[in-house]
Design an enzyme around this catalytic site. Structure first.
Site, mmCIF file in Angstrom:
data_model
loop_
_atom_site.group_PDB
_atom_site.id
_atom_site.type_symbol
_atom_site.label_atom_id
_atom_site.label_comp_id
_atom_site.label_asym_id
_atom_site.label_seq_id
_atom_site.Cartn_x
_atom_site.Cartn_y
_atom_site.Cartn_z
ATOM 1 C CD GLU A 77 36.231 43.987 45.088
ATOM 2 O OE1 GLU A 77 37.113 43.896 45.955
ATOM 3 O OE2 GLU A 77 36.411 43.636 43.898
ATOM 4 C CB CYS A 101 42.346 46.766 44.449
ATOM 5 S SG CYS A 101 41.242 47.363 43.137
#
Length: 163
Positions: A77, A101
């Site tokens: 990401e 996360c």
């Protein structure tokens, strides 16, 4: 009459994220991400790996022991956000196989991504995932677990004349 068995936009973009994951050198976990504009145009992709200039052969890939991959690996990401090279991500959607996360959630929020589509939430009870959801909830970033109609996509690289 048009084909009826074409894939949806969500399946297409998640497929791109899954294909990007195949670039990861990580022997344990391969994650890919795909960022898409409001008009369904791919802005950026990323996968988990070492930062540019940090050799995949020199840095560690182990998950346990004295030296692990965790201080070094850039998640899919964050790589997708960084690979956008400053393009405007406000209002965009991010597709990723694994729920982000807390560190990736910060980058997602700060970059202006408004929706996150994911397949797996296997770390749902971990403090980092709980923190991610809390921050995304506060920042108004929607997260949606995808349940695609299809289970797999097969890519065939054999030229038509050779089939």
């Amino acid at each position: 009459m048009k084909r009826a068995d074409y894939i949806s936009w969500d399946e297409y973009f998640m497929g791109i994220a899954m294909l990007a994951a195949k670039r990861s050198k990580d022997p344990n976990t391969q994650v890919g991400a795909c960022i898409v504009s409001q008009d369904n145009i791919i802005i950026s992709t990323g996968y988990n790996g070492m930062p540019k200039g940090c050799s995949d052969d020199i840095y560690p890939w182990s998950r346990e022991g004295e030296e692990t991959k965790y201080p070094y690996v850039v998640h899919a990401e964050l790589n997708a956000v960084l690979n956008a090279n400053g393009r405007d991500l406000r209002g965009s959607k991010l597709y990723v196989a694994l729920f982000p996360c807390n560190e990736c959630a910060k980058a997602i929020i700060q970059s202006g991504v408004k929706e996150v589509y994911y397949l797996s939430d296997k770390y749902a009870s971990s403090p980092t995932t709980i923190a991610s959801k809390r921050m995304m909830d506060s920042a108004g970033v929607r997260y949606i677990q995808l349940r695609p109609q299809i289970q797999s996509i097969t890519l065939d690289f054999i030229p038509e004349e050779e089939r």
